[in-house]
Scaffold this active site. Structure first.
Site, PDB file in Angstrom:
ATOM      1  N   ASN A   1     -51.550  28.307 -36.314  1.00 48.82           N
ATOM      2  CA  ASN A   1     -50.174  27.805 -36.422  1.00 48.82           C
ATOM      3  C   ASN A   1     -49.995  26.593 -37.330  1.00 48.82           C
ATOM      4  OD1 ASN A   1     -49.064  29.784 -34.881  1.00 48.82           O
ATOM      5  ND2 ASN A   1     -49.041  28.617 -32.984  1.00 48.82           N
TER       6      ASN A   1
ATOM      7  N   GLU B   1     -47.012  34.194 -40.772  1.00 44.73           N
ATOM      8  CA  GLU B   1     -46.155  34.577 -39.642  1.00 44.73           C
ATOM      9  C   GLU B   1     -44.818  33.891 -39.826  1.00 44.73           C
ATOM     10  OE1 GLU B   1     -47.279  34.648 -35.082  1.00 44.73           O
ATOM     11  OE2 GLU B   1     -46.559  32.654 -35.606  1.00 44.73           O
TER      12      GLU B   1
ATOM     13  N   TRP C   1     -49.508  29.944 -19.059  1.00 45.09           N
ATOM     14  CA  TRP C   1     -49.645  30.139 -20.510  1.00 45.09           C
ATOM     15  C   TRP C   1     -50.870  29.372 -20.994  1.00 45.09           C
ATOM     16  CZ3 TRP C   1     -48.766  25.961 -24.111  1.00 45.09           C
ATOM     17  CH2 TRP C   1     -49.110  26.319 -25.429  1.00 45.09           C
TER      18      TRP C   1
ATOM     19  N   ARG D   1     -41.834  31.998 -22.906  1.00 44.86           N
ATOM     20  CA  ARG D   1     -42.870  33.025 -22.974  1.00 44.86           C
ATOM     21  C   ARG D   1     -42.369  34.341 -22.378  1.00 44.86           C
ATOM     22  NH1 ARG D   1     -44.434  30.597 -26.422  1.00 44.86           N
ATOM     23  NH2 ARG D   1     -46.360  29.465 -26.754  1.00 44.86           N
TER      24      ARG D   1
ATOM     25  N   ASP E   1     -51.126  41.505 -30.916  1.00 44.44           N
ATOM     26  CA  ASP E   1     -50.718  40.099 -30.784  1.00 44.44           C
ATOM     27  C   ASP E   1     -51.098  39.583 -29.395  1.00 44.44           C
ATOM     28  OD1 ASP E   1     -49.339  37.719 -31.661  1.00 44.44           O
ATOM     29  OD2 ASP E   1     -47.712  38.281 -30.309  1.00 44.44           O
TER      30      ASP E   1
ATOM     31  N   HIS F   1     -49.496  21.119 -29.272  1.00 40.63           N
ATOM     32  CA  HIS F   1     -48.438  22.103 -29.589  1.00 40.63           C
ATOM     33  C   HIS F   1     -47.125  21.331 -29.719  1.00 40.63           C
ATOM     34  CE1 HIS F   1     -46.113  25.832 -29.445  1.00 40.63           C
ATOM     35  NE2 HIS F   1     -47.205  26.567 -29.376  1.00 40.63           N
TER      36      HIS F   1
ATOM     37  N   SER G   1     -54.526  24.999 -32.959  1.00 40.67           N
ATOM     38  CA  SER G   1     -55.986  25.168 -32.975  1.00 40.67           C
ATOM     39  C   SER G   1     -56.598  24.560 -34.233  1.00 40.67           C
ATOM     40  CB  SER G   1     -56.337  26.651 -32.881  1.00 40.67           C
ATOM     41  OG  SER G   1     -55.834  27.362 -33.993  1.00 40.67           O
TER      42      SER G   1
HETATM   43  O1  SFD Z   1     -49.236  31.434 -29.925  1.00 43.47           O
HETATM   44  C1  SFD Z   1     -64.267  19.439 -20.122  1.00 43.47           C
HETATM   45  N1  SFD Z   1     -52.707  27.610 -29.111  1.00 43.47           N
HETATM   46  C2  SFD Z   1     -52.443  28.078 -30.401  1.00 43.47           C
HETATM   47  N2  SFD Z   1     -52.914  27.509 -31.542  1.00 43.47           N
HETATM   48  C3  SFD Z   1     -52.841  28.169 -32.742  1.00 43.47           C
HETATM   49  O2  SFD Z   1     -53.292  27.640 -33.781  1.00 43.47           O
HETATM   50  N3  SFD Z   1     -52.293  29.424 -32.810  1.00 43.47           N
HETATM   51  C4  SFD Z   1     -51.768  30.062 -31.716  1.00 43.47           C
HETATM   52  O3  SFD Z   1     -51.362  31.226 -31.779  1.00 43.47           O
HETATM   53  C5  SFD Z   1     -51.675  29.289 -30.503  1.00 43.47           C
HETATM   54  N4  SFD Z   1     -51.059  29.798 -29.325  1.00 43.47           N
HETATM   55  C6  SFD Z   1     -51.799  29.665 -28.156  1.00 43.47           C
HETATM   56  C7  SFD Z   1     -52.585  28.499 -28.008  1.00 43.47           C
HETATM   57  C8  SFD Z   1     -53.272  28.319 -26.785  1.00 43.47           C
HETATM   58  C9  SFD Z   1     -53.180  29.301 -25.781  1.00 43.47           C
HETATM   59  C10 SFD Z   1     -53.882  29.085 -24.489  1.00 43.47           C
HETATM   60  C11 SFD Z   1     -52.431  30.478 -25.993  1.00 43.47           C
HETATM   61  C12 SFD Z   1     -51.757  30.660 -27.180  1.00 43.47           C
HETATM   62  C13 SFD Z   1     -52.368  31.550 -24.949  1.00 43.47           C
HETATM   63  C14 SFD Z   1     -53.061  26.182 -28.950  1.00 43.47           C
HETATM   64  C15 SFD Z   1     -54.525  25.823 -29.217  1.00 43.47           C
HETATM   65  O4  SFD Z   1     -55.357  26.666 -28.506  1.00 43.47           O
HETATM   66  C16 SFD Z   1     -54.748  24.359 -28.828  1.00 43.47           C
HETATM   67  O5  SFD Z   1     -53.861  23.592 -29.609  1.00 43.47           O
HETATM   68  C17 SFD Z   1     -56.176  23.840 -29.052  1.00 43.47           C
HETATM   69  O6  SFD Z   1     -57.118  24.686 -28.449  1.00 43.47           O
HETATM   70  C18 SFD Z   1     -56.357  22.410 -28.501  1.00 43.47           C
HETATM   71  O7  SFD Z   1     -57.685  22.004 -28.701  1.00 43.47           O
HETATM   72  P1  SFD Z   1     -58.446  20.953 -27.708  1.00 43.47           P
HETATM   73  O8  SFD Z   1     -59.825  20.814 -28.224  1.00 43.47           O
HETATM   74  O9  SFD Z   1     -57.600  19.754 -27.528  1.00 43.47           O
HETATM   75  O10 SFD Z   1     -58.459  21.710 -26.271  1.00 43.47           O
HETATM   76  P2  SFD Z   1     -59.339  22.995 -25.820  1.00 43.47           P
HETATM   77  O11 SFD Z   1     -59.574  23.899 -26.969  1.00 43.47           O
HETATM   78  O12 SFD Z   1     -58.629  23.592 -24.651  1.00 43.47           O
HETATM   79  O13 SFD Z   1     -60.742  22.378 -25.335  1.00 43.47           O
HETATM   80  C19 SFD Z   1     -60.883  21.594 -24.175  1.00 43.47           C
HETATM   81  C20 SFD Z   1     -62.377  21.520 -23.847  1.00 43.47           C
HETATM   82  O14 SFD Z   1     -62.640  20.518 -22.868  1.00 43.47           O
HETATM   83  C21 SFD Z   1     -63.520  21.033 -21.877  1.00 43.47           C
HETATM   84  N5  SFD Z   1     -63.311  20.224 -20.671  1.00 43.47           N
HETATM   85  N6  SFD Z   1     -65.554  19.256 -20.459  1.00 43.47           N
HETATM   86  C22 SFD Z   1     -66.290  18.401 -19.696  1.00 43.47           C
HETATM   87  N7  SFD Z   1     -65.779  17.739 -18.606  1.00 43.47           N
HETATM   88  C23 SFD Z   1     -64.474  17.913 -18.253  1.00 43.47           C
HETATM   89  N8  SFD Z   1     -63.990  17.236 -17.190  1.00 43.47           N
HETATM   90  C24 SFD Z   1     -63.672  18.790 -19.019  1.00 43.47           C
HETATM   91  N9  SFD Z   1     -62.370  19.210 -18.935  1.00 43.47           N
HETATM   92  C25 SFD Z   1     -62.173  20.072 -19.954  1.00 43.47           C
HETATM   93  C26 SFD Z   1     -63.133  22.501 -21.791  1.00 43.47           C
HETATM   94  O15 SFD Z   1     -64.127  23.310 -21.190  1.00 43.47           O
HETATM   95  C27 SFD Z   1     -62.949  22.829 -23.277  1.00 43.47           C
HETATM   96  O16 SFD Z   1     -64.194  23.064 -23.887  1.00 43.47           O
HETATM   97  S1  SFD Z   1     -49.403  30.143 -29.324  1.00 43.47           S
HETATM   98  O17 SFD Z   1     -48.932  30.124 -27.969  1.00 43.47           O
HETATM   99  O18 SFD Z   1     -48.764  29.110 -30.108  1.00 43.47           O
HETATM  100  P1  AMP Z   2     -45.202  30.105 -29.938  1.00 41.34           P
HETATM  101  O1  AMP Z   2     -45.668  31.520 -29.952  1.00 41.34           O
HETATM  102  O2  AMP Z   2     -43.893  29.901 -29.243  1.00 41.34           O
HETATM  103  O3  AMP Z   2     -46.270  29.157 -29.482  1.00 41.34           O
HETATM  104  O4  AMP Z   2     -44.913  29.706 -31.449  1.00 41.34           O
HETATM  105  C1  AMP Z   2     -45.875  29.787 -32.466  1.00 41.34           C
HETATM  106  C2  AMP Z   2     -45.355  29.021 -33.650  1.00 41.34           C
HETATM  107  O5  AMP Z   2     -44.089  29.525 -34.047  1.00 41.34           O
HETATM  108  C3  AMP Z   2     -45.124  27.546 -33.398  1.00 41.34           C
HETATM  109  O6  AMP Z   2     -45.402  26.879 -34.599  1.00 41.34           O
HETATM  110  C4  AMP Z   2     -43.663  27.463 -33.048  1.00 41.34           C
HETATM  111  O7  AMP Z   2     -43.118  26.188 -33.308  1.00 41.34           O
HETATM  112  C5  AMP Z   2     -43.074  28.523 -33.959  1.00 41.34           C
HETATM  113  N1  AMP Z   2     -41.854  29.168 -33.428  1.00 41.34           N
HETATM  114  C6  AMP Z   2     -41.749  29.935 -32.321  1.00 41.34           C
HETATM  115  N2  AMP Z   2     -40.501  30.374 -32.135  1.00 41.34           N
HETATM  116  C7  AMP Z   2     -39.778  29.879 -33.160  1.00 41.34           C
HETATM  117  C8  AMP Z   2     -38.399  29.970 -33.549  1.00 41.34           C
HETATM  118  N3  AMP Z   2     -37.518  30.668 -32.844  1.00 41.34           N
HETATM  119  N4  AMP Z   2     -38.027  29.302 -34.659  1.00 41.34           N
HETATM  120  C9  AMP Z   2     -38.897  28.586 -35.381  1.00 41.34           C
HETATM  121  N5  AMP Z   2     -40.200  28.465 -35.069  1.00 41.34           N
HETATM  122  C10 AMP Z   2     -40.644  29.100 -33.975  1.00 41.34           C
END
Ligand code: SFD
Ligand code: AMP
Length: 625
Positions: free
Chosen positions: A63, A127, A217, A248, A350, A387, A434
């Protein structure tokens, strides 16, 4: 269970806490610089790095990617996009710093083997403007492999849960944790520590209760450890009020981004009204943020919530209409049929790439997306700095970009010397996702090595402090041992509370007093004050958490961490007397956005010695016009 634990002491230069996107980025970069200087880098993850954290199930998009054509997409435009999405409250220097490095990170992912969609000319498939499509089922394994290769297996501790920080005179000295499999307590001593333990889920009561408990989520294994660690170290925290509520697909929590952006689908209320149009006037109240494009995420929620709260639900994503419209764009009927098949499989993929449950739910409910619309709904609130939320630690900006007040020596270091934060753990730098989390990890990896070189003396910590942290780490096991015989039901006992019941109590407080789903995300001063009273009682009872085994010990600590995230949130929404992010939460006693008094950061600091909280306003200093 026998609560006699062996103590393992590990001395290192740079300690990375977490094994997710930010931590794996930090590992790759820190290992590179450390090798040149003969320093040691150690990583600790509570789970197995290959499938830990938010990307465990994979993802279907990256993203944050700006693209090579810097005429088309400038870094300044990205900063402006994030600033508007967060209603003006963002650290532009941090967003800028991540944005200028993120493309290099994405190119590394591809080099390491991540399949990124390409068009006929070999260009990445977008996207949306800043998002690109991937075949990301194995995304986490790929980035984890690179981190493992960089660090070497001797320097990686998996299934070790970090409980708390070791700090002396405002300097980080290490961390304490326990093995989730063996009777081992770990004392990590380090010169620099990188906190990257993700965000927080299940602080609020989720929509999924008994029938689907655990489904959310964001991943249930992100339990507020980053917020706890940085708060407990005494670091200044920011944006603790800026929770994230994503829209969602209902109950399976499938993301909507691909539908809105790639498939150009429309969402309507049950009466077929497009709430972005019918409620569009509302956006003017939130100028200049609401009147720009795209509409900020919280306001997109807000427009839908107006209809939901007025009883006009369900809200539907019109998947079938969108798929048909794209297929009909092909004039040749044969090609149109082929396109339809392609779109159908992309729709399923997806979800299969990142939210498998949603695909299962579609199958279970006989939903064929090319034929039938699907319900969408706002989720319960999450804490996620990466996010469209913003909560996390307040960190230093880079010297070349940061205004003077935002710079204190090392990139993305917290206000505690030697303690760095990245990904969900660092605040006010949203929309890193990510890729940006990995890029931020790389930024802190390099900065932490620099810090360790320039601060080479070990920070002394009193033995009593280490002993207290070790004792606290296993206390729930001792409480169980002492009192288990008093009742026949292992979950009910006058002397203790089990983690599961403790979590339900926390979630009930947050839901009913801090504006959760059941309160339509609305709260006020009186509710928040009462919520704090109940939180204080919960805090007293946290001393009585009991755990039967290693796994439950982890659950006990996860809930202690969640509880601290909850308190920081209540204190901050109470302090900010306005409604700046409608659609995330509403203050019923201050219903308007108040630019004159509240266009600022609200930060909080916990003093671990005095055990006191302080709330402060910090100025927003802009670096981009
Ligand atoms: O579609 C301990 N995210 C999305 N990012 C994207 O780039 N594209 C997407 O499509 C994304 N979407 C999405 C996303 C996440 C999820 C769950 C879904 C969909 C279903 C967001 C990214 O995943 C997110 O921004 C990053 O992963 C954040 O990275 P970080 O490093 O801040 O968090 P992490 O990856 O969750 O890692 C955490 C780690 O810490 C460990 N941990 N270890 C030791 N002791 C403890 N007490 C601990 N507590 C936690 C964990 O095990 C892990 O290794 S969409 O929705 O937008
Ligand atoms: P999401 O699947 O909602 O996590 O969104 C993935 C990416 O698309 C993020 O960068 C969001 O900010 C963007 N996004 C989702 N829905 C919209 C929308 N309706 N208009 C503009 N950006 C969006």
């Amino acid at each position: 269970m026998d609560a006699n634990f062996e103590t393992v002491t590990v001395k290192t230069d740079v300690l990375i806490l977490g094994g997710g996107m930010a931590a794996t980025g930090a590992a790759v970069e820190a290992a590179y610089w450390a090798k040149k200087k003969n320093l040691k880098v150690t990583l600790v993850d509570k789970a197995a790095m290959d499938r830990s954290g938010a990307v465990a199930m994979g993802l279907s998009a990256i993203n944050q990617y700006l693209g090579l054509d810097r005429e088309k997409n400038t870094i300044e435009q990205y900063v402006d996009y994030v600033r508007r999405d967060l209603m003006g409250v963002t650290r532009e220097d941090l967003v800028y710093n991540i944005a200028r490095h993120v493309d290099g990170t994405v190119h590394l992912f591809e080099k390491w083997g991540l399949p990124i969609w390409k068009d006929a000319d070999g260009n990445y498939v977008n996207e949306g403007r800043w998002q690109i499509m991937i075949n990301g089922e194995s995304y986490k394994i790929i980035v984890s492999e690179a981190a493992k290769n960089a660090l070497g297996s001797d320097n990686i501790y998996e299934r070790v849960f970090i409980t708390e920080p070791l700090v002396e005179n405002g300097k980080i000295a290490g961390a304490v944790g326990f093995s989730t499999r063996e009777n081992k307590l770990y004392v990590f001593r380090a010169k620099a520590v990188i906190c990257a333990m993700g965000g927080a889920v299940h602080v609020f009561r989720p929509r999924s209760t008994g029938e689907g408990l655990g489904r959310s989520w964001y991943p249930p294994f992100n339990t507020g450890s980053s917020a706890f660690f940085t708060l407990k170290a005494g670091a200044e925290m920011t944006c603790q009020e800026v929770r994230f509520i994503p829209i969602r697909f209902k109950d399976g929590y499938g993301p909507v981004g691909a539908w809105f952006l790639l498939f150009k689908a429309k969402a309507t209320n049950a009466f077929g009204e497009n709430y972005f149009v019918t409620n569009g006037e509302e956006l003017k109240k939130y100028a200049p943020y609401g009147t720009g494009k795209p509409i900020p995420a919280c306001l997109r929620n807000h427009l839908g919530m107006i209809d939901l709260f007025a009883g006009k639900g369900p809200i539907y994503m019109h998947t079938a209409e969108a798929i048909q419209a794209i297929a009909e764009g092909e004039s040749d009927p044969k090609k149109a049929k082929k396109k339809l098949k392609e779109l159908e499989s992309e729709a399923w993929e997806d979800f299969l790439d990142m939210t498998i449950t949603q695909a299962l739910l579609w199958a279970a409910q006989n939903i064929e997306p090319e034929k039938k619309e699907s319900e969408i709904a706002p989720c319960e609130p999450y804490f996620i700095g990466s996010h469209s939320g913003a909560s996390g630690a307040w960190v230093s900006g880079p010297e070349d970009l940061a205004p003077k007040d935002y710079f204190w020596g090392y990139d993305h270091m917290t206000t505690i010397k030697g303690l760095f934060a990245a990904g969900d753990a660092s605040g006010a730098s949203s929309h890193k996702f990510s890729s940006g989390s990995h890029a931020e990890g790389r930024i802190v990896g390099k900065a932490a090595v620099k810090y360790a070189l320039e601060n080479a003396d070990e920070v002394a910590v009193a033995d009593a402090k280490i002993d207290a942290a070790k004792e606290a780490a296993v206390r729930p096991l001792k409480i169980w041992e002492e009192h288990q015989g008093l009742s026949s039901d292992p979950n009910i006992n006058p002397n203790f509370i089990k983690p599961r019941d403790f979590m339900f109590r926390l979630q009930k407080i947050m839901d009913e007093y801090a504006g959760g789903v059941s309160m339509q995300f609305t709260t006020n001063k009186f509710l928040l004050d009462r919520g704090m009273e109940l939180m204080e009682m919960l805090q007293e009872d946290s001393e009585k958490l009991a755990a039967e085994d290693h796994h439950e010990l982890m659950r006990a600590w996860e809930n202690i961490h969640r509880m601290w995230q909850a308190e920081a949130h209540i204190r901050t929404i109470l302090f900010r007397e306005e409604t700046r992010w409608p659609g995330y939460y509403y203050r019923a006693d201050f219903t308007e956005m108040d630019e004159d008094n509240w266009k600022c950061f609200v930060n909080c600091i916990y003093d671990p010695e005095k055990k006191e909280w302080e709330m402060v306003k910090r100025e927003i200093l802009s670096i981009v016009d």
